[in-house]
Motif scaffolding. Structure first.
Motif, short mmCIF file in Angstrom:
data_model
loop_
_atom_site.label_atom_id
_atom_site.label_comp_id
_atom_site.label_asym_id
_atom_site.label_seq_id
_atom_site.Cartn_x
_atom_site.Cartn_y
_atom_site.Cartn_z
N LYS A 174 34.77 50.08 29.50
CA LYS A 174 35.61 51.26 29.27
C LYS A 174 36.07 51.86 30.59
CE LYS A 174 35.48 55.90 27.22
NZ LYS A 174 34.65 56.88 26.48
N LEU A 175 35.15 52.01 31.53
CA LEU A 175 35.49 52.60 32.83
C LEU A 175 36.48 51.73 33.59
CD1 LEU A 175 31.91 53.78 33.84
CD2 LEU A 175 33.89 55.28 33.61
N TRP A 176 36.24 50.43 33.61
CA TRP A 176 37.14 49.55 34.35
C TRP A 176 38.51 49.47 33.69
CZ3 TRP A 176 33.57 44.78 35.80
CH2 TRP A 176 32.61 45.23 36.71
N THR A 177 38.55 49.51 32.37
CA THR A 177 39.84 49.49 31.67
C THR A 177 40.63 50.75 31.97
OG1 THR A 177 38.90 48.13 29.89
CG2 THR A 177 40.95 49.29 29.42
N GLU A 178 39.95 51.88 32.00
CA GLU A 178 40.61 53.15 32.34
C GLU A 178 41.15 53.10 33.77
OE1 GLU A 178 37.78 56.22 31.70
OE2 GLU A 178 37.92 56.16 29.51
N ALA A 179 40.35 52.54 34.68
CA ALA A 179 40.78 52.45 36.07
C ALA A 179 42.02 51.57 36.20
CB ALA A 179 39.65 51.90 36.93
N LEU A 180 42.05 50.46 35.48
CA LEU A 180 43.19 49.56 35.54
C LEU A 180 44.44 50.21 34.96
CD1 LEU A 180 44.09 46.70 36.33
CD2 LEU A 180 43.54 45.98 34.00
N ALA A 181 44.27 50.96 33.87
CA ALA A 181 45.40 51.61 33.23
C ALA A 181 46.02 52.68 34.13
CB ALA A 181 44.97 52.23 31.90
N PRO A 184 48.18 52.29 40.20
CA PRO A 184 49.59 52.04 40.53
C PRO A 184 49.89 50.54 40.41
CG PRO A 184 48.54 53.45 42.18
CD PRO A 184 47.45 52.93 41.31
N LYS A 185 51.11 50.22 40.05
CA LYS A 185 51.47 48.82 39.86
C LYS A 185 51.37 48.01 41.14
CE LYS A 185 54.47 49.57 35.86
NZ LYS A 185 55.83 49.38 35.29
N ASP A 186 51.48 48.67 42.29
CA ASP A 186 51.43 47.93 43.55
C ASP A 186 50.04 47.98 44.20
OD1 ASP A 186 51.44 50.62 44.13
OD2 ASP A 186 52.89 50.48 45.77
N ALA A 187 49.04 48.45 43.47
CA ALA A 187 47.68 48.51 44.02
C ALA A 187 47.18 47.10 44.30
CB ALA A 187 46.74 49.23 43.06
N LEU A 188 46.67 46.88 45.50
CA LEU A 188 46.23 45.55 45.90
C LEU A 188 45.01 45.07 45.11
CD1 LEU A 188 46.64 45.84 49.79
CD2 LEU A 188 48.22 44.82 48.13
N TRP A 189 44.26 46.03 44.57
CA TRP A 189 43.02 45.67 43.88
C TRP A 189 43.20 45.47 42.38
CZ3 TRP A 189 42.37 49.61 40.43
CH2 TRP A 189 42.92 50.86 40.78
N ARG A 190 44.40 45.66 41.86
CA ARG A 190 44.64 45.54 40.42
C ARG A 190 44.26 44.16 39.88
NH1 ARG A 190 48.03 48.70 37.07
NH2 ARG A 190 48.30 46.76 35.92
N GLU A 191 44.72 43.13 40.55
CA GLU A 191 44.51 41.77 40.05
C GLU A 191 43.02 41.43 39.99
OE1 GLU A 191 45.83 37.16 41.11
OE2 GLU A 191 46.85 38.87 42.05
N GLU A 192 42.29 41.81 41.03
CA GLU A 192 40.86 41.50 41.06
C GLU A 192 40.11 42.26 39.97
OE1 GLU A 192 38.98 40.80 45.10
OE2 GLU A 192 40.71 42.01 45.64
N LEU A 193 40.47 43.52 39.76
CA LEU A 193 39.80 44.30 38.73
C LEU A 193 40.12 43.74 37.35
CD1 LEU A 193 38.04 46.65 37.91
CD2 LEU A 193 40.05 48.14 37.98
N ALA A 194 41.36 43.34 37.15
CA ALA A 194 41.75 42.76 35.86
C ALA A 194 40.95 41.49 35.59
CB ALA A 194 43.25 42.45 35.86
N ALA A 195 40.73 40.67 36.62
CA ALA A 195 39.96 39.45 36.46
C ALA A 195 38.51 39.76 36.09
CB ALA A 195 40.02 38.63 37.74
N ARG A 196 37.96 40.80 36.67
CA ARG A 196 36.58 41.17 36.37
C ARG A 196 36.43 41.73 34.96
NH1 ARG A 196 37.35 40.37 41.18
NH2 ARG A 196 35.76 39.82 42.68
N ILE A 197 37.47 42.39 34.49
CA ILE A 197 37.44 42.87 33.11
C ILE A 197 37.43 41.69 32.14
CG2 ILE A 197 38.75 44.13 31.36
CD1 ILE A 197 39.72 46.01 33.59
N VAL A 198 38.22 40.68 32.44
CA VAL A 198 38.24 39.48 31.61
C VAL A 198 36.87 38.82 31.61
CG1 VAL A 198 39.20 37.17 31.36
CG2 VAL A 198 40.71 39.09 31.89
N GLN A 199 36.25 38.70 32.78
CA GLN A 199 34.91 38.12 32.88
C GLN A 199 33.91 38.92 32.05
OE1 GLN A 199 34.20 38.11 37.07
NE2 GLN A 199 35.41 36.27 37.45
N LEU A 200 34.03 40.23 32.13
CA LEU A 200 33.11 41.10 31.40
C LEU A 200 33.30 40.94 29.90
CD1 LEU A 200 30.96 43.31 31.50
CD2 LEU A 200 32.80 45.00 31.62
N GLN A 201 34.54 40.85 29.45
CA GLN A 201 34.82 40.68 28.03
C GLN A 201 34.27 39.35 27.52
OE1 GLN A 201 39.07 41.25 28.20
NE2 GLN A 201 38.93 43.38 27.53
#
Length: 210
Positions: A174-181, A184-201
């Motif tokens: 929940k926390l990581w999904t909120e952070a990703l939502a 900013p679209k140009d945040a350098l860490w977006r892709e890595e966080l999205a990948a970790r959410i997938v791993q967690l799911q």
């Protein structure tokens, strides 16, 4: 960075949990995922086993501190260095001295209450000083960082790691999904966080009863 010492620590932690502490097989995926997240480049998850000597504990703490510092920096502009107090706090954290790291981080946010990275550093130092447990002071520090920079995912990310350590992966998701939502679209860490959410799911789907 030389990774083989951390890989050895992870292997030892898993074997101790399985053979000495008799971790149930149903808990293997969650525990393994926690260790995997630790080595993913953001932070090092703690082992449930007690170290065999003070020297081992010191090495583990030092590696934890260094990874947490490097992880935090990835959420902030690499061209903008932290305050001198946070730089000093990071030096102590890298040595595993989280008490002094917290003291210097507290000075940083006292002098500049608007220092969002300083609040995250304080939250991390307080949490690690408490051996991975979330304290009211650490929760307040993460909350201040989130208020100051709503679009920055650092506070939610590290708070999520603490929830994962506490066996609450749904709260982490929940926390990581909120952070990703909110990122900013140009945040350098977006892709890595999205990948970790997938791993967690994926990890959550593998749990019994899911």
């Amino acid at each position: 960075m030389i990774w083989w010492p951390f890989l050895l620590l992870v292997a030892a932690a898993f074997l101790i949990a399985a053979l000495v502490f008799r971790l149930p097989r149903s808990g293997y995926p969650l525990f393994g995922a926690a260790l995997l997240f630790g080595l993913s480049g953001y932070a090092l998850q703690g082992s449930p086993s007690e170290p065999s000597s003070p020297r081992v504990a010191q090495e583990r703490d030092a590696s934890t501190g260094g990874l947490f510092v490097d992880a935090r920096r990835r959420f902030f502009d690499p061209q903008s260095l932290p305050s001198p107090y946070i730089v000093t706090a990071d030096a102590f954290a890298r040595k595993g001295d989280f008490q002094d790291a917290a003291n210097f981080a507290e000075i940083a946010v006292s002098e500049n209450p608007g220092d969002a990275e300083g609040w995250v550093a304080l939250g991390n130092a307080l949490t690690e000083h408490a051996e991975g447990h979330l304290t009211p002071a650490a929760l307040y520090a993460y909350g201040r960082a989130q208020t100051l920079m709503p679009g920055n995912g650092a506070a939610h990310y590290f708070l999520g790691l603490t929830m994962l350590r506490a066996g609450q992966p749904e709260e982490t998701r929940k926390l990581w999904t909120e952070a990703l939502a909110a990122a900013p679209k140009d945040a350098l860490w977006r892709e890595e966080l999205a990948a970790r959410i997938v791993q967690l799911q994926i990890m959550l789907k593998q749990q019994p009863g899911s």
